[in-house]
Design a protein around this motif. Sequence first.
Motif, PDB file in Angstrom:
ATOM      1  N   THR A 146       0.818  -1.226   0.000  1.00 14.60           N
ATOM      2  CA  THR A 146       0.000   0.000   0.000  1.00 14.60           C
ATOM      3  C   THR A 146       0.847   1.269   0.000  1.00 14.60           C
ATOM      4  OG1 THR A 146      -0.093   0.033   2.426  1.00 14.60           O
ATOM      5  CG2 THR A 146      -1.808  -1.213   1.266  1.00 14.60           C
ATOM      6  N   ILE A 147       2.174   1.132  -0.019  1.00 13.77           N
ATOM      7  CA  ILE A 147       3.069   2.280   0.038  1.00 13.77           C
ATOM      8  C   ILE A 147       3.452   2.708  -1.377  1.00 13.77           C
ATOM      9  CG2 ILE A 147       5.349   3.064   0.774  1.00 13.77           C
ATOM     10  CD1 ILE A 147       5.111   1.187   3.164  1.00 13.77           C
ATOM     11  N   LEU A 148       3.374   3.983  -1.650  1.00  6.16           N
ATOM     12  CA  LEU A 148       3.737   4.534  -2.951  1.00  6.16           C
ATOM     13  C   LEU A 148       4.876   5.538  -2.775  1.00  6.16           C
ATOM     14  CD1 LEU A 148       0.186   5.198  -4.472  1.00  6.16           C
ATOM     15  CD2 LEU A 148       1.665   3.200  -4.815  1.00  6.16           C
ATOM     16  N   LEU A 149       5.858   5.446  -3.657  1.00  4.03           N
ATOM     17  CA  LEU A 149       7.001   6.362  -3.665  1.00  4.03           C
ATOM     18  C   LEU A 149       6.918   7.203  -4.924  1.00  4.03           C
ATOM     19  CD1 LEU A 149       9.804   3.792  -2.686  1.00  4.03           C
ATOM     20  CD2 LEU A 149       8.297   5.081  -1.156  1.00  4.03           C
ATOM     21  N   ASP A 150       6.508   8.460  -4.781  1.00  2.00           N
ATOM     22  CA  ASP A 150       6.259   9.318  -5.943  1.00  2.00           C
ATOM     23  C   ASP A 150       5.302   8.649  -6.929  1.00  2.00           C
ATOM     24  OD1 ASP A 150       7.812  11.413  -5.050  1.00  2.00           O
ATOM     25  OD2 ASP A 150       9.633  10.702  -6.053  1.00  2.00           O
ATOM     26  N   GLY A 151       4.303   7.973  -6.391  1.00  2.00           N
ATOM     27  CA  GLY A 151       3.300   7.311  -7.210  1.00  2.00           C
ATOM     28  C   GLY A 151       3.654   5.924  -7.667  1.00  2.00           C
ATOM     29  N   GLU A 152       4.898   5.461  -7.390  1.00  4.42           N
ATOM     30  CA  GLU A 152       5.334   4.124  -7.793  1.00  4.42           C
ATOM     31  C   GLU A 152       5.295   3.178  -6.601  1.00  4.42           C
ATOM     32  OE1 GLU A 152       6.008   3.309 -10.886  1.00  4.42           O
ATOM     33  OE2 GLU A 152       5.804   5.343 -11.687  1.00  4.42           O
ATOM     34  N   ALA A 153       5.037   1.883  -6.898  1.00  6.67           N
ATOM     35  CA  ALA A 153       4.946   0.875  -5.835  1.00  6.67           C
ATOM     36  C   ALA A 153       6.314   0.647  -5.189  1.00  6.67           C
ATOM     37  CB  ALA A 153       4.401  -0.438  -6.402  1.00  6.67           C
ATOM     38  N   LEU A 154       6.293   0.355  -3.909  1.00  4.32           N
ATOM     39  CA  LEU A 154       7.513   0.061  -3.169  1.00  4.32           C
ATOM     40  C   LEU A 154       8.074  -1.295  -3.608  1.00  4.32           C
ATOM     41  CD1 LEU A 154       9.427   0.777  -0.735  1.00  4.32           C
ATOM     42  CD2 LEU A 154       7.876  -0.596   0.680  1.00  4.32           C
ATOM     43  N   ASP A 155       9.391  -1.358  -3.853  1.00  5.47           N
ATOM     44  CA  ASP A 155      10.058  -2.611  -4.232  1.00  5.47           C
ATOM     45  C   ASP A 155      10.783  -3.161  -3.017  1.00  5.47           C
ATOM     46  OD1 ASP A 155      11.054  -4.731  -5.643  1.00  5.47           O
ATOM     47  OD2 ASP A 155      12.655  -3.588  -6.625  1.00  5.47           O
ATOM     48  N   TYR A 156      10.492  -4.406  -2.670  1.00  7.14           N
ATOM     49  CA  TYR A 156      11.100  -5.032  -1.494  1.00  7.14           C
ATOM     50  C   TYR A 156      11.416  -6.493  -1.781  1.00  7.14           C
ATOM     51  CZ  TYR A 156       6.272  -6.648  -0.918  1.00  7.14           C
ATOM     52  OH  TYR A 156       5.027  -7.202  -1.133  1.00  7.14           O
ATOM     53  N   ALA A 157      12.298  -7.063  -0.970  1.00  5.31           N
ATOM     54  CA  ALA A 157      12.694  -8.461  -1.147  1.00  5.31           C
ATOM     55  C   ALA A 157      11.552  -9.383  -0.753  1.00  5.31           C
ATOM     56  CB  ALA A 157      13.933  -8.766  -0.305  1.00  5.31           C
ATOM     57  N   GLU A 158      11.433 -10.493  -1.488  1.00  4.47           N
ATOM     58  CA  GLU A 158      10.336 -11.428  -1.230  1.00  4.47           C
ATOM     59  C   GLU A 158      10.500 -12.162   0.094  1.00  4.47           C
ATOM     60  OE1 GLU A 158       9.964 -14.047  -4.502  1.00  4.47           O
ATOM     61  OE2 GLU A 158       9.393 -12.494  -5.943  1.00  4.47           O
ATOM     62  N   ASP A 159      11.738 -12.462   0.459  1.00  7.09           N
ATOM     63  CA  ASP A 159      11.981 -13.199   1.702  1.00  7.09           C
ATOM     64  C   ASP A 159      11.997 -12.227   2.881  1.00  7.09           C
ATOM     65  OD1 ASP A 159      12.228 -15.583   0.304  1.00  7.09           O
ATOM     66  OD2 ASP A 159      14.375 -15.298  -0.022  1.00  7.09           O
ATOM     67  N   ILE A 160      11.010 -12.359   3.735  1.00  7.64           N
ATOM     68  CA  ILE A 160      10.907 -11.512   4.922  1.00  7.64           C
ATOM     69  C   ILE A 160      11.334 -12.323   6.140  1.00  7.64           C
ATOM     70  CG2 ILE A 160       9.343 -10.191   6.397  1.00  7.64           C
ATOM     71  CD1 ILE A 160       7.629  -9.645   3.966  1.00  7.64           C
ATOM     72  N   ALA A 161      12.358 -11.842   6.831  1.00 11.31           N
ATOM     73  CA  ALA A 161      12.857 -12.555   8.009  1.00 11.31           C
ATOM     74  C   ALA A 161      11.947 -12.303   9.208  1.00 11.31           C
ATOM     75  CB  ALA A 161      14.276 -12.106   8.327  1.00 11.31           C
ATOM     76  N   ILE A 162      11.744 -13.362  10.008  1.00 13.32           N
ATOM     77  CA  ILE A 162      10.909 -13.246  11.204  1.00 13.32           C
ATOM     78  C   ILE A 162      11.722 -13.725  12.405  1.00 13.32           C
ATOM     79  CG2 ILE A 162       8.769 -13.925  12.337  1.00 13.32           C
ATOM     80  CD1 ILE A 162       7.600 -14.559   9.628  1.00 13.32           C
ATOM     81  N   HIS A 163      11.786 -12.908  13.445  1.00 17.91           N
ATOM     82  CA  HIS A 163      12.472 -13.264  14.689  1.00 17.91           C
ATOM     83  C   HIS A 163      11.437 -13.246  15.813  1.00 17.91           C
ATOM     84  CE1 HIS A 163      16.328 -12.707  12.622  1.00 17.91           C
ATOM     85  NE2 HIS A 163      15.806 -11.593  12.120  1.00 17.91           N
ATOM     86  N   GLU A 164      11.391 -14.318  16.566  1.00 17.87           N
ATOM     87  CA  GLU A 164      10.427 -14.431  17.658  1.00 17.87           C
ATOM     88  C   GLU A 164      11.164 -14.401  18.996  1.00 17.87           C
ATOM     89  OE1 GLU A 164       8.136 -17.939  17.036  1.00 17.87           O
ATOM     90  OE2 GLU A 164       7.034 -17.104  15.317  1.00 17.87           O
ATOM     91  N   LEU A 165      10.591 -13.685  19.969  1.00 19.84           N
ATOM     92  CA  LEU A 165      11.180 -13.617  21.290  1.00 19.84           C
ATOM     93  C   LEU A 165      10.085 -13.403  22.324  1.00 19.84           C
ATOM     94  CD1 LEU A 165      12.623 -10.126  22.018  1.00 19.84           C
ATOM     95  CD2 LEU A 165      11.654 -10.641  19.788  1.00 19.84           C
ATOM     96  N   VAL A 166      10.467 -13.623  23.575  1.00 22.55           N
ATOM     97  CA  VAL A 166       9.525 -13.470  24.693  1.00 22.55           C
ATOM     98  C   VAL A 166      10.103 -12.469  25.670  1.00 22.55           C
ATOM     99  CG1 VAL A 166       8.322 -14.620  26.589  1.00 22.55           C
ATOM    100  CG2 VAL A 166       8.709 -15.848  24.427  1.00 22.55           C
ATOM    101  N   ARG A 167       9.283 -11.486  26.057  1.00 26.85           N
ATOM    102  CA  ARG A 167       9.687 -10.514  27.059  1.00 26.85           C
ATOM    103  C   ARG A 167       8.746 -10.603  28.246  1.00 26.85           C
ATOM    104  NH1 ARG A 167      10.311  -5.835  22.666  1.00 26.85           N
ATOM    105  NH2 ARG A 167      12.463  -6.204  21.989  1.00 26.85           N
ATOM    106  N   VAL A 168       9.310 -10.398  29.418  1.00 33.36           N
ATOM    107  CA  VAL A 168       8.505 -10.437  30.648  1.00 33.36           C
ATOM    108  C   VAL A 168       8.065  -9.014  30.966  1.00 33.36           C
ATOM    109  CG1 VAL A 168       8.471 -11.009  33.091  1.00 33.36           C
ATOM    110  CG2 VAL A 168       9.769 -12.440  31.484  1.00 33.36           C
ATOM    111  N   GLU A 169       6.742  -8.802  30.974  1.00 27.55           N
ATOM    112  CA  GLU A 169       6.168  -7.492  31.272  1.00 27.55           C
ATOM    113  C   GLU A 169       5.133  -7.654  32.381  1.00 27.55           C
ATOM    114  OE1 GLU A 169       4.600  -5.958  27.657  1.00 27.55           O
ATOM    115  OE2 GLU A 169       6.541  -5.947  26.606  1.00 27.55           O
ATOM    116  N   ASP A 170       5.431  -7.035  33.532  1.00 34.06           N
ATOM    117  CA  ASP A 170       4.544  -7.157  34.702  1.00 34.06           C
ATOM    118  C   ASP A 170       4.334  -8.619  35.078  1.00 34.06           C
ATOM    119  OD1 ASP A 170       4.256  -4.389  34.777  1.00 34.06           O
ATOM    120  OD2 ASP A 170       2.532  -4.448  33.398  1.00 34.06           O
TER     121      ASP A 170
END
Length: 421
Positions: free
Chosen positions: A148-172
């Motif tokens: 949905t992002i446009l750069l001067d009216g052109e579509a954003l170009d990004y790499a197909e492989d999206i890295a995902i990192h999962e972690l757990v944080r202790v909150e309250d």
Amino acid sequence: GLFAYLFAGNLVQNFAVFIMIGAISNLLIVYLGNQVLFGLLFQEYGLLQKLPSLAIQPKLIPNVTNDEKPVYFGRFSGRDFTSKGALLSPITFSLAALSLAGAITLGVLNVPIVQPAVNPEPSRLYLEVKDFSQFENTADVEAKLLDTILLDGEALDYAEDIAIHELVRVEDDIDVNYRIYVIDILSSLDAVTDFSFAEDDFVTDDFNILLEHIVYAHYEDEQVAVVSFLETQAITNQPTVIEIALGTLIALAFVGVYLLLRQSFAKAFAIVTLSGTISVLTLGFFMATRIPVFSTMTLALLPITLMSVLTLLVIFAQSQRALAAMEGRRPTMDEAILSLRKATSLSATPIFITLGSLLYVSLAFFGVGPASLQGLAATLLLGSLVAALLVTSLLPNTYKPFYRLFKGFNVWLLRPRKKEA
């Protein structure tokens, strides 16, 4: 290594495995090598029966317990590597002079001595979300954000492989699951003036403001902890080629002063001249070909120069042992040059092994190492080959003019002092 693997966490585990494999390999190689080496020296009967399987000829192994003298001095002991030195010397030093003159000229004209490489690392977009966010997976990230992002009216170009990192944080005192999406942005944002959102009329000149508008204003997703774009920045505080080359020259000058104090004038000037020539020719190759490399590639000049100095000292030490038999008189120039030729042949095996190990490391990094280190590895690779060729070919021809020039100095310095009564 085992302690780090068990207790240091995920970030150190790969390094810990490397340490453990290296420790076990080192133990086996050193143990087996010592067994073979000392077994050969002391003529152990069990080992002598297995020599043919090790491709070793028993008659070439002296028995040190019987004070036998060695009869084998390496596979290159009968080969004259310096036979082409008279032809190779003028070509080598002419090319070195041209390379040095070219580097000075480019520096004066404020032109890069080597062609600078473009940083291959892409800019990145980071999206950190908690559970129950609208961005549950990579498909949501692509459909609701990236597409949905446009750069001067052109579509954003990004790499197909999206890295995902999962972690757990202790909150309250509660474990909260986080997912961090890392997206490589391929579009160039340098000339972009309008960042817009395809589903409304929002337009801005700041990419991060657009991202915050999409996540927090449009989707009202409070489960997004961080959304940020980090553009790749060029490293501006790294040393230049001139600075690194100058540092290498200063180091070589200090080595020369030390050799002047410990060795003869002729040896010191021959070693400094030939080692400097090897480094200049290595740098000259990249200067002439304009192969894009990072300026840190010139860091390889220091180990190349050091290895050249050490291998030349090995040859001189071997030559000195042969000349030590001429007690009571100074060897003539012809005798000194002939001794250097023989010493080069006798020292060829350890020299090739030493430079070959440097060649192996540089070849490995050049083939499979990170892109930012490939220029450094390529410089080590080329420098190792140049050093192996010139060290074994040009030393007698380099030493001869300095021997003639400083003959009087050497005689005066080496003249025995009278003992005080």
